[in-house]
Write a protein that holds these residues in place. Structure first.
Motif: not given
Ligand code: FAD
Length: 290
Positions: A94-104
């Motif tokens: 889901r994050l990837s599809a929304a173009k969220v590039d960063n995860v902690l």
């Protein structure tokens, strides 16, 4: 934008951490703080996940909202607590599809009422296992992790903790953010030891402006950060005067940040606790000086 490309000692990146609110009033406070701090054009903001993975859905919603509605780069904290690898994969998609590039990537704190962290069935025991999992899947995130200048509270020794940090970085981290500290000597010493141990990723100092006496006592008890004797005495003196307490907190954090910047940190991450005034004053003072 991948955060690792924004971490640069010649143009340090200021970033702000928020947590998902539990109440309507909390949500209103958060939106106000966000709006206020957005004017400072942070390099990125990050959104925590509650202990035991308890706020995952809210964390993800908030990250997507900040990214899409405010246009600010937003990083999701994802913990090992309470979630299976299959659930994690769905969230990452889901994050990837929304173009969220960063995860902690974090192990996470044990949930309220528990003192020992227990992984979910089939889940991860250490953050390094989750880093490895994400790297083995077909994702292209920039990954950050946590580190502890004074040692993690559960570790028997700082050398052990550093060895585990090295393994976590080698599993695929792009940068690390430190636990809060009030004495820069801990940060500088830690960076030196980390470099000697072969940890070469950017190490972003995490700063929490003190605004409340009881709160800071609780946090330092939980995370083991040392309050230097002189600061402790000053805090004790103003503990019943909220305005003087806030001024002291801002002054101390500003001096800390000025020294960190003068010695070439790649960025500073502010633990805002969903409040804007202290962080705004500090960042404004730092910008005015440069
Ligand atoms: P790990 O890196 O897994 O380390 C945990 C402990 O295990 C350490 O003592 C380490 O030395 C040890 N260890 C690691 N690997 C091994 C191994 N192979 N064998 C034996 N021991 C090992 N908590 C939340 O719940 N939500 C958040 O959003 C959140 N955000 C944070 C953000 C930052 C910047 C920081 C610094 C902390 C944050 N925390 C958060 C707190 C964090 O989850 C806790 O400190 C937690 O106890 C440890 O997480 P970790 O990812 O550092 O764990």
């Amino acid at each position: 934008m991948k955060i690792r490309n924004r971490l640069n000692p010649s143009d340090p990146c200021f970033s702000f951490e928020f947590f998902p609110p539990r109440t309507d009033e909390g949500e209103a406070n958060l939106l106000k703080a966000l709006e206020d701090l957005a004017t400072l054009q942070p390099g990125f903001v990050s959104v925590t996940e509650g202990a035991g993975g308890s706020t995952r859905a809210k964390t993800v919603e908030l990250v997507l909202r900040i990214k899409q509605e405010a246009g600010i780069e937003a990083m999701a904290h994802l913990t090992c607590g309470g979630h299976s690898p299959a659930e994690l994969r769905t969230v990452l998609e889901r994050l990837s599809a929304a173009k969220v590039d960063n995860v902690l990537v974090l192990r996470g704190d044990p949930p309220k009422g528990q003192t020992v962290f227990e992984p979910a069935p089939g889940g991860f025991r250490y953050a390094s296992e989750m880093v490895r999992f994400i790297r083995e899947e077909d994702f292209n995130f920039c990954l950050g992790g946590a580190c502890y200048p004074e040692g993690h509270v559960e570790t028997p020794s700082r050398d052990d903790d550093l060895r585990h940090l090295k393994a976590k970085v080698d599993a695929g981290l792009d940068f690390v953010v430190t636990q809060l500290f009030f004495d820069n000597a801990f940060y500088f010493d830690f960076v030196e030891r980390a470099r000697r141990a072969g940890i070469n990723v950017p190490i972003v100092p995490g700063i929490m402006p003190i605004t409340n006496y009881e709160q800071i006592q609780r946090f330092t008890r939980l995370c083991g950060a040392t309050v230097p004797m002189r600061l402790a005495l000053q805090l004790e003196r103003v503990k019943d005067n909220p305005e003087a307490m806030a001024q002291l907190g801002v002054a101390h954090a500003t001096v800390q940040c000025m020294e960190l910047l003068s010695r070439g940190v790649p960025g500073i991450h502010f633990y805002t606790l969903n409040k804007s005034p202290a962080t705004r004053m500090i960042v404004s003072a730092l910008r005015a000086r440069s």
